[in-house]
Structure formats: C-alpha cells, structure tokens
Design a protein around this motif. Structure first.
Motif, short mmCIF file in Angstrom:
data_model
loop_
_atom_site.label_atom_id
_atom_site.label_comp_id
_atom_site.label_asym_id
_atom_site.label_seq_id
_atom_site.Cartn_x
_atom_site.Cartn_y
_atom_site.Cartn_z
N HIS A 46 0.84 -1.09 -0.08
CA HIS A 46 -0.15 0.01 0.21
C HIS A 46 0.93 1.25 -0.04
O HIS A 46 1.94 1.27 0.26
CB HIS A 46 -1.10 -0.05 1.08
N GLY A 47 0.20 2.60 -0.50
CA GLY A 47 0.87 3.60 -0.45
C GLY A 47 0.93 4.19 1.18
O GLY A 47 0.36 3.61 1.83
N TYR A 55 -7.16 -0.58 -1.40
CA TYR A 55 -6.97 -0.97 -2.76
C TYR A 55 -7.68 -2.13 -3.09
O TYR A 55 -7.33 -2.83 -4.10
CB TYR A 55 -5.50 -1.35 -2.91
N HIS A 131 1.77 0.78 -4.60
CA HIS A 131 1.53 2.00 -5.34
C HIS A 131 2.13 3.14 -4.60
O HIS A 131 2.05 3.05 -3.19
CB HIS A 131 0.06 2.20 -5.20
N SER A 132 2.78 4.13 -5.12
CA SER A 132 3.50 5.36 -4.55
C SER A 132 4.68 4.78 -3.63
O SER A 132 5.20 4.20 -4.25
CB SER A 132 2.30 6.13 -3.65
N SER A 135 5.23 1.26 -4.44
CA SER A 135 6.04 1.00 -5.55
C SER A 135 7.49 1.20 -5.11
O SER A 135 8.38 0.25 -5.85
CB SER A 135 5.64 2.13 -6.52
N LEU A 168 3.30 1.26 -9.39
CA LEU A 168 1.91 2.19 -9.69
C LEU A 168 2.36 3.57 -9.15
O LEU A 168 2.68 3.77 -8.01
CB LEU A 168 0.86 1.66 -9.19
N HIS A 241 -2.37 11.09 -9.34
CA HIS A 241 -1.74 10.11 -8.57
C HIS A 241 -2.70 8.94 -8.03
O HIS A 241 -2.00 7.80 -7.66
CB HIS A 241 -1.25 10.72 -7.12
N SER A 242 -3.77 9.33 -7.80
CA SER A 242 -4.68 7.84 -7.22
C SER A 242 -4.83 7.09 -8.54
O SER A 242 -5.83 6.13 -8.44
CB SER A 242 -5.91 8.55 -6.67
N SER A 247 -7.10 3.30 -4.77
CA SER A 247 -6.82 3.09 -3.11
C SER A 247 -8.09 2.69 -2.41
O SER A 247 -7.97 2.01 -1.42
CB SER A 247 -6.22 4.31 -2.56
#
Length: 304
Positions: A46-47, A55, A131-132, A135, A168, A241-242, A247
C-alpha cells in the motif's frame, strides 16, 4: 476490454505473522479465489498511511482472476499511529521490504489460514506490486537500491523469489529532482534504478504532478527509462496520483475518480503479470494489440 469470468473470492484478515525485531505485529490480509489450483502469489504494498484494507478495486479483481493476494499493513499506516519521533521511523522503508520477505517466508501459515486454500498455492510463481510508497518497496525487491549520502548504492535488499513486479505511480530519482521539503524529510527518496534487473511494468498518470519533485509527471517514468528490468510503461491519459481511484471505492483522496481508468489499469496489469509468469500466455501481447486498435484509448503502452 474484458477479463476472463471472475471467480468468487474469500478473504482473511488480520493474519498475524512473525516479524522479529519489528516491535509491532505484522498483520496481513489474504484474498484468494475459491476455485483453481497452482495459484500464483501477488504481494501488494500500500501507499503511505494506508493498510491491509485498502486498494480493493485492484486486489479483489486480481484475486477473482486467479492470484492469491497478500496485503501487509506497514508501520507507516495511519492505523498504527506511530509517531514521527519513533526510532523506527527513519527506516520504515527498509522494514517494508522485510515485511514482504516475512510474508513470503511464511506461506505455510498463509495457506493454512484461508479456508479451502490448502495445497493450491504455486510457490514458484511470486510477483509484487505497489502504489506510491509501495512502489518503492516493490522496486527495492526487484533490485533498486537507495543511494547513501555520498551517492554510493546502499545494501542490495532484492528478493530472487519475486519474479516480476508492477510499480504504480512510483517516485523518480532524488537529488536535485526533489523539492527542498522532500529532500529534507525523505532521504530514502534517492534511488538508483541501474540494478533493478527483474522484469517490471511501470504505470503512471500523465497528470500526476507530485509535490515531492520539481519536475512534472515525467518524473514518475524514471524507473522505466533508467532501469534494465522495467520493460513496459503504461501511461494513463488524464491520470493523477490516485490513477482513477485505486486506493479504495469512493475514497476522499481520489482527485481523478474514474472507474473506467481503474478497470483499464487492472486489466492491463493482470495481462502483464500473467504473461510475465508464463511466456506461453498471450494475455499481454493480446492486450497491447487491442490497445493499438482502439480508436479512443484510455492510455498507451511503451516497451523496450
């Protein structure tokens, strides 16, 4: 653009895994289809601030299409509320990577915890996505390193068990590309992608203007342009960004809500991972061909 018929899924949370030296229990969510054998494993990161409950638009879909998805809750999660002056805070980025490794180390417990999953995992096929901030976690597993203050690449924390990855909305290079705030507060945002040699797909939004960089959305493409392993770049038109809202369903932080963009993303990620794990699987080349033929595409694919 359609995927194969989805299967019902079952999810178990929280599964508590051993994590020596972490100081806080490692909680993960495991989601799996109720049918199928020799199921590949996907660890999703997760971010910043999220948890194992985030997510779902992605992870539920990928589980319904044949992956066993493991989602750790990392120490930066808002749910844990670890203060900024906690001694673990500066190394949370490293602990994230270790948490993924702990999860892979304990696949016996993962398998036993999910009703009906026993004997259905294919432990030879493991991939990772994030993601973010997630990543970056994934990129390190694939071979990227964080540069020391003198520019020397830090420790190799990659994991050879992870055979492919998806980044991502990843961060790009550090140094002069960072804003003063990011350079001061996030010294780990100084990656080298030269050693990222494991196969990877990079996914970016062409309207993702990050407050962490003085560059524009092209900053997010650095893992693709600078690494030998990233062989494909998926650019989402008008994506921020999303990336359309990956998310969670109807989350407030989504600035570019688009169920169509999310469906487009998860379809192409699924196709990429299927072909990455099985060279005879034509999902990825088929998806690329279909996108080329689409007169009004939601994005484009570049390869190298």
């Amino acid at each position: 653009m359609t995927d194969r018929s989805p299967a019902p899924i079952v999810s178990v949370k929280p599964l508590v895994l051993d994590a020596p030296g972490r100081g806080t229990d490692l909680h993960v969510r495991v989601s799996a289809p109720v049918v199928g054998d020799a199921l590949p494993i996907l660890v999703f990161s997760h971010g910043f601030g999220w948890s194992l409950d985030g997510y779902a638009p992605l992870t539920d879909h990928w589980a319904a299409h044949g992956f066993v998805v493991i989602q750790p809750t990392y120490l930066d999660s808002r749910r844990l509320a670890i203060p900024a002056d906690d001694p673990r805070t500066p190394t949370i980025w490293r602990q994230r990577v270790q948490d993924v490794k702990h999860a892979i180390d304990q696949l016996d417990r993962v398998e036993a915890a999910v009703p009906g999953l026993q004997g259905r995992l294919d432990r030879s096929r493991i991939v990772a996505a994030g993601h973010s901030f997630g990543s970056q976690t994934t990129a390190v597993l694939l071979g990227a390193r964080v540069l020391d203050a003198d520019g020397t690449p830090g420790e190799d924390l990659s994991d050879p068990r992870v055979q492919a990855g998806v980044l991502l909305a990843p961060a790009g290079t550090g140094g002069d590309d960072l804003t003063p705030f990011a350079a001061e507060h996030f010294p780990f945002m100084n990656p080298s992608f030269e050693t990222l040699t494991t196969r990877a797909l990079v996914v970016v939004g062409d309207h993702d203007d990050s407050p962490l960089t003085v560059r524009g959305p092209d900053w997010m493409t650095d893992p693709y342009t600078l690494s030998p392993g990233a062989d494909a770049l998926l650019t989402l038109f008008d994506g921020e960004h999303s990336l359309g809202g990956i998310s969670g369903y109807e989350v407030a932080e989504t600035t570019d809500e688009s169920p169509e963009r999310v469906a487009f993303l998860r379809h192409h990620v699924l196709a990429y991972l299927r072909s990455a794990l099985d060279p005879e699987d034509a999902s990825w080349p088929d998806a690329r061909s279909a996108l080329t033929a689409n007169p009004s595409p939601l994005g484009r694919i570049d390869t190298q």
